[in-house]
Structure formats: C-alpha cells, structure tokens
Design a protein around this motif. Structure first.
Motif: not given
Length: 271
Positions: A1-24
C-alpha cells in the motif's frame, strides 16, 4: 500500500515556520512516528525565534541538521552545538525540558525533527542525550546513489545510533540511481526534500516532488528511483499500543497525560 501526503505549513516554537507531514489533520501519526517537521528557509524571520525551553515525556526526539546551526540545552545539563550534517537523538523518557535555538542570524537553516513513540515499558525511562558528529555518520556512494546512515543498516553498514526500538533513518540522494530495500516490515516513510522521485512497492507506483511524504506499508520490497532527487527514508515497526497525546507528551492513557501536565506545572517533570 502506498499513500502520498502533502506537507502542511505551520508555525511552531516561538514562531518558526515549518512544513509538517506527520502530526497533521491528514496524517495524525504513522505508528511509531508521531511528528515529522522540516524547517527550511534562508529568511531569518522564519526561524530566528527558535524553540525555547519546553517539555517532553514518553518519546524520543531526533533533530537532523543539513544546513545551519542550532544550540541545544536541556534540564539535565546537556548542551551541544548542532552543526550541519549532525544529529541530536534525545530520549525524553520520564521527562526533560530542552530548547533548540539557532546560532545564526543569516543564511539558510535546513533540518528536521522527528518524534518516535516509546513503548510503554520505556515511557518512564531515564532521559538520554546523544550528539552524533558528521564524521561519525557513514555515507555509502555508488552507481548514482548516496546513502547517509544515521540509524539502521544499509549494505551491511550500520549507523551510529542504536535506538530503543529498531529504527531506520537515512538521508538518500539519487543521481540516476536506485535505492532498494528488501524484506522490509512495518511503516516505511519517504519524505522527498529535493527534486522528484518515483517509488515502486508491490504492484503500485507513485511519483512525488519535494515537500511531500510517501507512506508505504504491507509490502516486502521497496524501490525508489530519481534523477537528482533526494529524500529521507525512515522506517520502524508499529508499537500497536494505546496512545494518549497532549502537545509534547505522548503516553498510553489520559491519566498518564494528566500526571505529566501536573508534574510539569509543579516543576518535577524531569525530577
């Protein structure tokens, strides 16, 4: 089984911009992995605030730097300058407070943080901090393939980290090369960070570009092809245990979560 997940733009920490792919909302977890973030920018405003002191319990956190520098400090007295090509593997166990702050004010910061769930028997183990230098991480180069082995083994060569549970963690670069894994089990993750790659598993095939995660399960072999592509390969066996999660705490029951919150508020989480 193969699945594709697109990253989600989030802000974490004290304002760091991230691409999150697990935990969305698209992929809450991929047992035993509960978070995968990419921080990657040459705009200092995206990362300069860093990740000030914060707690963890019940997991391991892995920070891998490709470019830039972070300084690590924790409540157990550990401190390290995490440089390009280096890895911080921290077992939070029963509890630890740590911070990761950029040492640079200009230039590109590029790295990853991965959260690995600990089995119930190790949730309250003593915290442990490991700083792995670039020169201690083996790199295999052959036939258009480059594999940096942080954990696990490839072609009989083992990485320097021996996790609490068997985990493969590799940074792979392809230049008309092929990355193969035989007799794979559990959860296999391919996070594409450069160019495009094509993943073949079982009778399925999928192409992905940078910024996306490919999840592969229930197959015995996997093959990744690419021309000037790069990706993280991460794999592990699911724990298949009950999970209760709140912010930086990943435990087995809500009572354990409430205890972690109380311990943090009372200043005894890491005691």
């Amino acid at each position: 089984m193969i699945k594709l997940f697109k990253g989600q733009k989030v802000v974490d920490g004290a304002g760091v911009k991230l691409n999150r792919v697990i935990g969305t909302r698209f992929l809450d977890n991929a047992d035993p992995f509960f978070l995968l973030d990419e921080f990657r920018s040459d705009n200092k405003n995206d990362y300069i605030s860093g990740f000030p002191m914060h707690p963890h319990r019940g997991i391991e956190t892995v920070t891998y730097m490709i470019e830039g520098n972070f300084i690590h400090r924790d409540s157990k007295g550990n401190e390290g300058n995490l440089k390009a090509g280096e890895v911080q593997w921290m077992t939070a166990g029963r509890g630890i407070l740590h911070e990761e702050m950029p040492l640079m004010e200009e230039g590109q910061l590029w790295g990853y943080q991965l959260w690995i769930n600990l089995p119930s028997r190790l949730k309250m183990t003593e915290p442990k901090y490991r700083h792995i230098k670039k020169e201690d991480i083996p790199v295999i180069k052959r036939d258009g393939l480059e594999v940096k082995i942080i954990s696990g083994a490839f072609d009989g060569i083992e990485g320097p980290v021996k996790p609490n549970s068997p985990i493969d963690y590799m940074d792979v670069r392809l230049n008309n090369g092929i990355f193969r894994r035989d007799d794979i089990k559990g959860v296999n993750l391919i996070y594409v960070h450069t160019g495009k790659v094509t993943v073949l598993a079982g009778n399925e095939q999928i192409e992905s570009e940078a910024g996306n995660l490919i999840l592969v399960e229930e197959v015995s072999e996997i093959e990744v092809r690419g021309d000037n592509g790069g990706f993280l390969y991460i794999s592990g066996e699911p724990l298949k245990e009950p999970v209760s999660r709140y912010g930086p705490f990943v435990m087995n029951t809500m009572d354990e979560i409430l205890k972690a919150i109380d311990d943090y508020k009372n200043g005894v989480l890491d005691k």
